[in-house]
Design a protein around this motif. Structure first.
Motif, mmCIF file in Angstrom:
data_model
loop_
_atom_site.group_PDB
_atom_site.id
_atom_site.type_symbol
_atom_site.label_atom_id
_atom_site.label_comp_id
_atom_site.label_asym_id
_atom_site.label_seq_id
_atom_site.Cartn_x
_atom_site.Cartn_y
_atom_site.Cartn_z
ATOM 1 N N LEU A 203 12.106 31.917 -14.485
ATOM 2 C CA LEU A 203 12.071 31.806 -13.026
ATOM 3 C C LEU A 203 13.040 32.795 -12.378
ATOM 4 O O LEU A 203 12.705 33.459 -11.389
ATOM 5 N N LEU A 204 14.234 32.901 -12.922
ATOM 6 C CA LEU A 204 15.215 33.836 -12.369
ATOM 7 C C LEU A 204 14.730 35.273 -12.487
ATOM 8 O O LEU A 204 14.875 36.072 -11.550
ATOM 9 N N GLN A 205 14.151 35.619 -13.616
ATOM 10 C CA GLN A 205 13.665 36.987 -13.802
ATOM 11 C C GLN A 205 12.497 37.304 -12.869
ATOM 12 O O GLN A 205 12.305 38.455 -12.486
ATOM 13 N N THR A 206 11.767 36.266 -12.495
ATOM 14 C CA THR A 206 10.594 36.461 -11.654
ATOM 15 C C THR A 206 10.937 36.546 -10.176
ATOM 16 O O THR A 206 10.351 37.356 -9.436
ATOM 17 N N TYR A 207 11.902 35.756 -9.727
ATOM 18 C CA TYR A 207 12.128 35.606 -8.283
ATOM 19 C C TYR A 207 13.495 36.077 -7.797
ATOM 20 O O TYR A 207 13.800 35.937 -6.607
ATOM 21 N N VAL A 208 14.323 36.632 -8.671
ATOM 22 C CA VAL A 208 15.644 37.129 -8.281
ATOM 23 C C VAL A 208 15.738 38.601 -8.663
ATOM 24 O O VAL A 208 15.402 38.984 -9.788
ATOM 25 N N ASP A 209 16.192 39.449 -7.714
ATOM 26 C CA ASP A 209 16.297 40.871 -8.028
ATOM 27 C C ASP A 209 17.642 41.194 -8.669
ATOM 28 O O ASP A 209 18.484 40.309 -8.874
ATOM 29 N N ASP A 210 17.867 42.471 -8.974
ATOM 30 C CA ASP A 210 19.089 42.838 -9.695
ATOM 31 C C ASP A 210 20.320 42.838 -8.805
ATOM 32 O O ASP A 210 21.432 43.090 -9.281
ATOM 33 N N GLN A 211 20.135 42.565 -7.515
ATOM 34 C CA GLN A 211 21.265 42.396 -6.599
ATOM 35 C C GLN A 211 21.513 40.920 -6.286
ATOM 36 O O GLN A 211 22.280 40.601 -5.374
ATOM 37 N N GLY A 212 20.851 40.042 -7.017
ATOM 38 C CA GLY A 212 21.067 38.615 -6.842
ATOM 39 C C GLY A 212 20.363 38.013 -5.648
ATOM 40 O O GLY A 212 20.641 36.860 -5.283
ATOM 41 N N ARG A 213 19.457 38.752 -5.027
ATOM 42 C CA ARG A 213 18.734 38.244 -3.873
ATOM 43 C C ARG A 213 17.478 37.511 -4.329
ATOM 44 O O ARG A 213 16.769 37.968 -5.225
ATOM 45 N N VAL A 214 17.208 36.397 -3.679
ATOM 46 C CA VAL A 214 16.141 35.496 -4.117
ATOM 47 C C VAL A 214 14.927 35.623 -3.191
ATOM 48 O O VAL A 214 15.067 35.635 -1.967
#
Length: 235
Positions: free
Chosen positions: A10-21
């Motif tokens: 889920l985190l890999q799918t919906y969170v970018d590499d800057q921590g934005r959801v």
């Protein structure tokens, strides 16, 4: 063994590499998947190693914070305003309402942090891992915390937080250290492992002259805006 793989996905799918959801897409596509993973977690830490317990609590905190946002989205902040006035009661409830059953108790975000994580682990770097869905928080990892590498993950989190000028910066001309309110709110935790907050920060930053207890500190305003991707609300 706790299964963190669904949370990691889920985190890999919906969170970018800057921590934005991407809350809008997560809410639309996979809010039930988060609920299902939380339901699948053990209700007791009996038999878990220290590393497994640490990873569980950090992941659980971050997941429950996101779950609360998804249940209310679209929102601009976990600190809502009514007619321009901050709704501190709603803010307090975000952290204090019971959300999960663990070790025979119903726990809130505050319970996880202040009753379990801080007193049991005495690890100040967790303050760079817990994310309450706000811009002032640490960057949300787009991966789970894993028991076998949680120590390395926390060290990376601390380095990234302290080297982020939005969170910590040193003005060599004035000799002033500007830093996140996290260092003020949880100063006692950092003083367990360093003589002063500047000394702690100095283990990651190396300005000249070195930071010390004599370094002047000024705390930066905390950003309570939602840590969402800029296009999230318009998806």
């Amino acid at each position: 063994m706790v299964n963190f793989t669904p949370w990691n996905t889920l985190l890999q799918t919906y969170v970018d590499d800057q921590g934005r959801v991407d809350y809008a897409r997560w809410q639309r596509e996979a809010a039930p998947d988060l609920d299902a993973w939380l339901t699948s977690l053990p209700d007791s830490r009996d038999g878990l190693t220290s590393e497994e317990s640490l990873a569980l609590i950090i992941n659980l905190y971050n997941a429950l914070a996101i779950q609360q946002v998804l249940s209310r989205y679209p929102i601009d902040s976990i600190l809502p305003k009514v007619l321009g006035i901050p709704n501190w009661l709603a803010f307090w409830r975000f952290f204090s309402r019971s959300l999960y059953g663990l070790d025979g108790k119903s726990v809130s975000l505050n319970n996880l942090e202040h009753d379990l994580l801080r007193p049991q682990f005495k690890e100040p770097r967790t303050h760079f891992a817990l994310v309450c869905a706000s811009g002032g928080c640490p960057i949300l990892r787009n991966e789970a915390y894993w028991p076998d590498i949680v120590e390395a993950q926390l060290e990376t989190d601390a380095h990234r937080f302290i080297h982020n000028p939005d969170k910590v910066r040193y003005d060599a001309e004035t000799g002033v250290l500007y830093c996140s309110m996290i260092f003020k709110w949880y100063g006692e935790d950092f003083l367990r492992v360093a003589p002063s907050v500047p000394d702690y920060i100095g283990t990651y930053l190396s300005p000249s002259p070195p930071l010390s207890a004599l370094t002047e500190i000024r705390y930066l305003p905390y950003d309570w805006s939602l840590n969402e991707q800029s296009n999230s609300a318009n998806c």
